[in-house]
Design a protein around this motif. Sequence first.
Motif, PDB file in Angstrom:
ATOM      1  N   VAL A 127      -1.017  -2.100  -7.404  1.00  0.00           N
ATOM      2  CA  VAL A 127      -0.159  -1.458  -8.410  1.00  0.00           C
ATOM      3  C   VAL A 127       0.194  -0.016  -8.063  1.00  0.00           C
ATOM      4  CG1 VAL A 127      -1.149  -2.927 -10.209  1.00  0.00           C
ATOM      5  CG2 VAL A 127      -2.013  -0.598  -9.920  1.00  0.00           C
ATOM      6  N   LEU A 128      -0.540   0.603  -7.174  1.00  0.00           N
ATOM      7  CA  LEU A 128      -0.284   2.008  -6.851  1.00  0.00           C
ATOM      8  C   LEU A 128       1.153   2.302  -6.423  1.00  0.00           C
ATOM      9  CD1 LEU A 128      -3.388   3.611  -5.096  1.00  0.00           C
ATOM     10  CD2 LEU A 128      -2.072   4.546  -7.003  1.00  0.00           C
ATOM     11  N   PRO A 129       1.756   1.481  -5.558  1.00  0.00           N
ATOM     12  CA  PRO A 129       3.135   1.797  -5.178  1.00  0.00           C
ATOM     13  C   PRO A 129       4.086   1.884  -6.371  1.00  0.00           C
ATOM     14  CG  PRO A 129       2.211   0.172  -3.679  1.00  0.00           C
ATOM     15  CD  PRO A 129       1.240   0.322  -4.801  1.00  0.00           C
ATOM     16  N   HIS A 130       3.873   1.060  -7.375  1.00  0.00           N
ATOM     17  CA  HIS A 130       4.725   1.069  -8.566  1.00  0.00           C
ATOM     18  C   HIS A 130       4.461   2.308  -9.409  1.00  0.00           C
ATOM     19  CE1 HIS A 130       5.830  -3.017  -7.486  1.00  0.00           C
ATOM     20  NE2 HIS A 130       4.540  -3.309  -7.403  1.00  0.00           N
ATOM     21  N   MET A 131       3.198   2.698  -9.527  1.00  0.00           N
ATOM     22  CA  MET A 131       2.876   3.929 -10.248  1.00  0.00           C
ATOM     23  C   MET A 131       3.434   5.145  -9.529  1.00  0.00           C
ATOM     24  SD  MET A 131      -1.065   3.354 -11.531  1.00  0.00           S
ATOM     25  CE  MET A 131      -1.452   2.259 -12.914  1.00  0.00           C
TER      26      MET A 131
END
Length: 253
Positions: A127-131
């Motif tokens: 999920v980090l890339p989206h955050m």
Amino acid sequence: MTTGLDGRSVIVTGAGSGIGRAAALAFAAEGARVLVADLNEEGARAVVEEIEKTGGTALAVTGDLSEQAVVDRVAQTAVERFGGVDVLVNNAGIMDRMSALADVSDAEWERVLRVNLTAPFLLTRAVLPHMLAAGRGAVVNTASEAGLRGSAAGAAYTASKHGVVGLTKNLAVMYRGQGIRANAIAPGGTATGMVPDVDGEAHGPRALGPYFGNVGRISTPEEQAAAIVFLASDAASNISGVVLPVDNGWSAV
């Protein structure tokens, strides 16, 4: 101060029961859209129905979060259905058998570490890339009193929760300038219905027994959930890298 969670996209793992269920309901009560992730399909769907009955928005994704394919499905579903991921709560976990190190089998060690530590790593990485693209995000991990001391569980569980503490702090430091916050709660005894498979005659349970007199009052899942929601909310906007004991003072003893 408001929580700022209305309309936010939230993933809660282990949300079919216990602390995860209480957290999913609490986020929904704040107006968040909740992805309920759990191994137990029946439990996950029951929580979704409970949220929808009160006018909230939720969906369920089921599977073993220690598997990359399930992790990818959870992240992709949140992005596709909710438009992104604002909050990730890595709550799913399993207990060990309170085994002392010399008695830990390879299977016990590998399963506990895989579920309690590797799964949060995999989902956070997903999920980090989206955050980062959104310029904001909050990760809240469920650690444990066993992540703060050596007398609260067996070798495998203790190592896994110390790992969660380290993962949380490193994440907070690495991305502090990019809008990402990372915190953890460290629950003490909590009435979740999770009962470890313990051999009372084994060395581990006998060695740990004298220390459990300091546990104090057993908390409710809702008390743990309140701390999770706070750390994920705008009320904690300048709080990152914190491991918050929710333990009736056990960590202070």
